[in-house]
Design an enzyme around this catalytic site. Structure first.
Site, PDB file in Angstrom:
ATOM      1  N   CYS A 162      11.407  -7.108  -5.562  1.00 14.00           N
ATOM      2  CA  CYS A 162      10.910  -6.175  -6.575  1.00 14.00           C
ATOM      3  C   CYS A 162      10.954  -4.733  -6.057  1.00 14.00           C
ATOM      4  O   CYS A 162      11.996  -4.246  -5.664  1.00 14.00           O
ATOM      5  CB  CYS A 162       9.510  -6.591  -7.022  1.00 14.00           C
ATOM      6  SG  CYS A 162       8.908  -5.789  -8.524  1.00 14.00           S
ATOM      7  N   ALA A 163       9.834  -4.059  -6.005  1.00 12.02           N
ATOM      8  CA  ALA A 163       9.792  -2.683  -5.501  1.00 12.02           C
ATOM      9  C   ALA A 163       9.771  -2.629  -3.985  1.00 12.02           C
ATOM     10  O   ALA A 163      10.063  -1.586  -3.389  1.00 12.02           O
ATOM     11  CB  ALA A 163       8.567  -1.959  -6.065  1.00 12.02           C
TER      12      ALA A 163
END
Length: 188
Positions: free
Chosen positions: A103-104
């Site tokens: 994800c991030a």
């Protein structure tokens, strides 16, 4: 010999990206230790609270073979700003261990620490703008480049976890788990 996996949690982590690898990697027989960087009680981005196995102070002396970093916000940012975690990731890299982020987290941790230099990686859409110029963004669910595994986001958490099982144990174990969980994995 089973590999030792450290999954690090920071307040604001993406719950599915933490719990899924914890569950799947333990099912595969790996030694998984969850670590809370601000204490044993860690609250995710959607208000779900987990109790980590160890605090950072307790886990810092550990030498895991694998480091898994869940995404989420502000969890990814909190992980990326932790100097001890950066040092641990560098030690694992130097020991030819595995780094995995989803994800991030690839952007806010591995890329910001210089550990994606000259590699291909994926991340949550929009976070690739944080990648330095020497990181080659791939718009794919999962990217494996050497001993670095990156995942796009919450929707690929199970695929990401099964990919880790395939790399850390073997394909037969990943296939068996996938079958037992009644899941058709399109990305592995």
């Amino acid at each position: 010999m089973s590999k030792n996996v450290m999954i690090v949690l920071a307040d604001g982590f993406e719950e599915i990206e933490a719990v899924t690898p914890i569950d799947v990697l333990r099912r595969a027989g790996l030694n998984v230790t969850t670590v809370g960087i601000t204490g044993k009680i860690v609250t995710g981005a959607h208000g779900i609270t987990l109790t980590a196995d160890k605090t950072w102070a307790e886990a810092e002396p550990m030498t895991p073979d694998v480091l898994v970093l869940p995404g989420g916000m502000p969890g990814s940012k909190n992980l990326g700003e932790h100097p001890g975690l950066k040092k641990k990731a560098e030690q694992i890299t130097a020991a030819n261990g595995w780094l995995a982020a989803i994800c991030a987290a690839p952007a806010f941790t591995l890329a910001s620490w210089g550990l994606l230099a000259q590699r291909q990686a994926t991340c949550y859409p929009g976070c690739e703008t944080l990648f330095p110029a020497d990181v080659r963004y791939k718009n794919e669910p999962i990217v494996v480049d050497g001993r670095v595994v990156t995942g796009k986001g919450p929707g690929v958490a199970l695929d990401f976890s099964l990919q880790l099982v395939e790399l850390l144990v073997d394909a037969a174990t990943a296939d068996n788990l996938q079958s037992q969980m009644q899941y058709t994995c399109p990305n592995r």
